[in-house]
Design a protein around this motif. Structure first.
Motif, PDB file in Angstrom:
ATOM      1  N   SER A 189       0.650  -0.889  -0.031  1.00 17.69           N
ATOM      2  CA  SER A 189      -0.415  -0.087   0.020  1.00 17.69           C
ATOM      3  C   SER A 189       0.695   1.144   0.330  1.00 17.69           C
ATOM      4  O   SER A 189       2.039   1.484   0.618  1.00 17.69           O
ATOM      5  CB  SER A 189      -1.201  -0.315   1.222  1.00 17.69           C
ATOM      6  N   LEU A 190       0.646   1.947  -0.137  1.00 15.29           N
ATOM      7  CA  LEU A 190       0.922   3.690  -0.945  1.00 15.29           C
ATOM      8  C   LEU A 190       1.386   3.599   1.090  1.00 15.29           C
ATOM      9  O   LEU A 190       0.318   3.384   2.153  1.00 15.29           O
ATOM     10  CB  LEU A 190      -0.311   4.645  -0.868  1.00 15.29           C
ATOM     11  N   PRO A 191       2.498   4.511   1.889  1.00 20.71           N
ATOM     12  CA  PRO A 191       3.019   4.806   2.859  1.00 20.71           C
ATOM     13  C   PRO A 191       1.257   5.605   3.283  1.00 20.71           C
ATOM     14  O   PRO A 191       1.156   6.852   2.994  1.00 20.71           O
ATOM     15  CB  PRO A 191       4.336   5.817   2.757  1.00 20.71           C
ATOM     16  N   GLN A 192       1.442   5.536   4.781  1.00 22.55           N
ATOM     17  CA  GLN A 192       0.431   6.190   5.705  1.00 22.55           C
ATOM     18  C   GLN A 192       0.283   7.824   4.951  1.00 22.55           C
ATOM     19  O   GLN A 192      -0.672   8.378   4.843  1.00 22.55           O
ATOM     20  CB  GLN A 192       0.512   6.237   6.721  1.00 22.55           C
ATOM     21  N   SER A 193       1.801   8.864   5.272  1.00 27.56           N
ATOM     22  CA  SER A 193       1.515  10.418   4.837  1.00 27.56           C
ATOM     23  C   SER A 193       1.562   9.999   3.193  1.00 27.56           C
ATOM     24  O   SER A 193       0.612  11.505   3.576  1.00 27.56           O
ATOM     25  CB  SER A 193       3.037  10.108   4.965  1.00 27.56           C
ATOM     26  N   LYS A 194       1.677   9.461   2.558  1.00 29.61           N
ATOM     27  CA  LYS A 194       0.919  10.048   1.431  1.00 29.61           C
ATOM     28  C   LYS A 194      -1.056   9.700   1.387  1.00 29.61           C
ATOM     29  O   LYS A 194      -1.320  10.484   0.953  1.00 29.61           O
ATOM     30  CB  LYS A 194       1.365   9.087   0.124  1.00 29.61           C
ATOM     31  N   GLN A 195      -0.986   8.370   2.083  1.00 29.62           N
ATOM     32  CA  GLN A 195      -2.517   7.960   1.736  1.00 29.62           C
ATOM     33  C   GLN A 195      -3.130   9.672   2.941  1.00 29.62           C
ATOM     34  O   GLN A 195      -4.286  10.027   2.114  1.00 29.62           O
ATOM     35  CB  GLN A 195      -2.747   7.040   2.996  1.00 29.62           C
ATOM     36  N   ASP A 196      -2.433   9.499   3.838  1.00 30.08           N
ATOM     37  CA  ASP A 196      -3.152  10.963   4.660  1.00 30.08           C
ATOM     38  C   ASP A 196      -3.191  12.356   3.514  1.00 30.08           C
ATOM     39  O   ASP A 196      -4.150  13.147   3.437  1.00 30.08           O
ATOM     40  CB  ASP A 196      -1.891  11.485   5.918  1.00 30.08           C
ATOM     41  N   ALA A 197      -1.702  12.487   2.982  1.00 25.78           N
ATOM     42  CA  ALA A 197      -2.074  14.145   2.376  1.00 25.78           C
ATOM     43  C   ALA A 197      -3.131  13.826   1.128  1.00 25.78           C
ATOM     44  O   ALA A 197      -3.715  14.779   1.151  1.00 25.78           O
ATOM     45  CB  ALA A 197      -0.799  14.035   1.379  1.00 25.78           C
ATOM     46  N   MET A 198      -3.007  12.659   0.402  1.00 23.70           N
ATOM     47  CA  MET A 198      -4.251  12.207  -0.540  1.00 23.70           C
ATOM     48  C   MET A 198      -5.443  12.790   0.187  1.00 23.70           C
ATOM     49  O   MET A 198      -6.933  13.378   0.029  1.00 23.70           O
ATOM     50  CB  MET A 198      -4.564  10.891  -1.175  1.00 23.70           C
TER      51      MET A 198
END
Ligand SMILES: Cc1cc2nc3c(=O)[nH]c(=O)nc-3n(C[C@H](O)[C@H](O)[C@H](O)COP(=O)(O)OP(=O)(O)OC[C@H]3O[C@@H](n4cnc5c(N)ncnc54)[C@H](O)[C@@H]3O)c2cc1C
Length: 361
Positions: A189-198
């Motif tokens: 999965s995409l890193p949590q930091s990128k998911q949060d930004a998304m």
């Protein structure tokens, strides 16, 4: 404010670019195979740079056309109607930065339309068609809807609805809304930091309409007071401004909340609302002068589904969106930048340059 000069009177002519020329900041060309997902401004620019470097690459495009949000209509008027990107939101020296070859003659006419510039009887789409596409046209596979990117092993596996591909590096260049909707499964999965930004980044709807009238009764521009101001924009403007045309074409540009309202209307409701808004603004002159209209609702485009990320997005989130994954997966496009700027076509093109440089380092 950007002030641009008129660079030339003629239109740009299609040019075939030699595949071997390359003068970006790349030490040695990358030796492996690269897959690019999406043939919009970001994906095409990335392909162009890889072609110049002699790198093996392929572009997988879900739709049957290149250009994404640079789409134009060539039939409605005697100048191209930009259904998405219209203005040049920077100086004309950007053309030379995108067409990364000093020997290619650039002949693109623009006219100042402060704070931006407009193309004269030309468009972003045609700029890419003329100068970028010749280097990448043979490498685009249309109708390939990428569904998963498995970057867990040494080799990256990319699957579409009907084919599997392998690559050493992947450049993802789809609209942020597509990633947010989960159309592409990333393994891992995409890193949590990128998911949060998304999740945090506001994505505006985008809607445009163009109306031909038999006379020009409207202003060069009428900007609506959208509240709260960060909810979007709504502008009526003279779309024929600066064009070599005697047609009277009014444009409606709406993003964010105002776009949502138009996007929910039927075509005849849309016509009625636009004419009644203009009649109220311009003493009932719209109805009697109406000839025809077209519209573009970006939310309804199967592989776009949005306008663009809010101008008020947090630059730190945007920077996070643009970050690559473990030296394997890179991002390029209007939503995937270094956080300095985002959205515009030229920004998407420059983000591709960054991705290609990073990939080749
Ligand atoms: C209404 C509107 C007005 C605008 N006005 C301007 C302007 O005046 N000036 C300006 O500079 N910019 C403007 N923009 C912004 C600009 O058009 C975009 O930000 C830019 O074109 C985005 O390029 P991109 O490559 O990031 O994405 P896109 O152009 O959206 O390209 C992404 C591509 O990915 C493809 N894709 C999606 N999902 C998949 C999948 N699963 N597999 C494979 N392919 C997939 C899509 O079909 C598409 O071709 C405007 C945008 C809109 C909507």
């Amino acid at each position: 404010m950007e002030i641009c000069g008129v660079l030339g009177l003629g239109l740009a002519a299609p040019l075939a670019l030699p595949a071997c020329r390359y003068n970006a900041k790349v030490n040695a060309p990358f030796k492996g195979r690269v897959l690019i997902v999406g043939a919009g401004a970001g994906g095409l620019s990335a392909g162009y740079l890889l072609a110049q470097a002699g790198v093996d690459f392929e572009i997988l495009e879900a739709s049957l056309a290149f250009g994404g949000r640079m789409k134009i209509n060539r039939d409605f008027a005697d100048f191209p109607i930009p259904l998405g990107a219209e203005w040049l939101e920077t100086g004309t020296d950007i053309f030379r930065k995108i067409v990364n070859d000093p020997d290619v003659p650039l002949n693109v006419a623009t006219v100042p339309d402060p704070p931006d510039c407009k193309f004269v009887n030309y468009s972003w789409y045609q700029f890419f068609e003329d100068y970028i596409l010749p280097s990448v046209a043979g490498r685009i596979s249309y109708g390939q809807i990428v569904e998963s990117i498995d970057y867990s092993g040494g080799e990256i596996r990319v699957s579409t609805q009907n084919a599997d591909y392998t690559a050493d590096k992947v450049i993802v260049s789809v609209p942020l809304q597509i990633l947010r909707d989960g159309d592409i499964q990333f393994i891992p999965s995409l890193p949590q930091s990128k998911q949060d930004a998304m999740r945090k980044t506001v994505i505006w709807d985008g809607f445009k309409a163009f109306v031909e009238f038999s006379a020009r009764f409207y202003d060069e521009e009428y900007v609506f007071d959208v509240q709260p101001p960060d909810a979007g924009q709504k502008i009526y403007y003279d779309a024929a401004y600066g064009q070599n045309s005697s047609m009277h074409i009014l444009g409606l540009f709406a993003v964010g909340k105002p776009a949502e309202i138009y996007a929910s209307l039927s075509d005849s409701e849309l016509k009625d609302i636009i004419l009644s808004e203009l009649d109220a603004l311009y003493s009932n002159q719209a109805g009697p002068n109406y000839i025809k209209h077209i519209s573009q609702n970006w939310k309804k485009e199967a592989f776009i589904r949005s306008g663009y990320i809010s101008e008020n997005a947090d630059w730190k989130d945007v920077r996070e969106l643009g970050k690559s994954l473990g030296g394997k997966v890179y991002f390029a496009g209007g939503a995937y930048t270094d956080g300095e700027d985002w959205v515009s076509v030229h920004v998407a093109a420059l983000s591709a340059k960054r991705a290609v440089e990073e990939l080749s380092a």
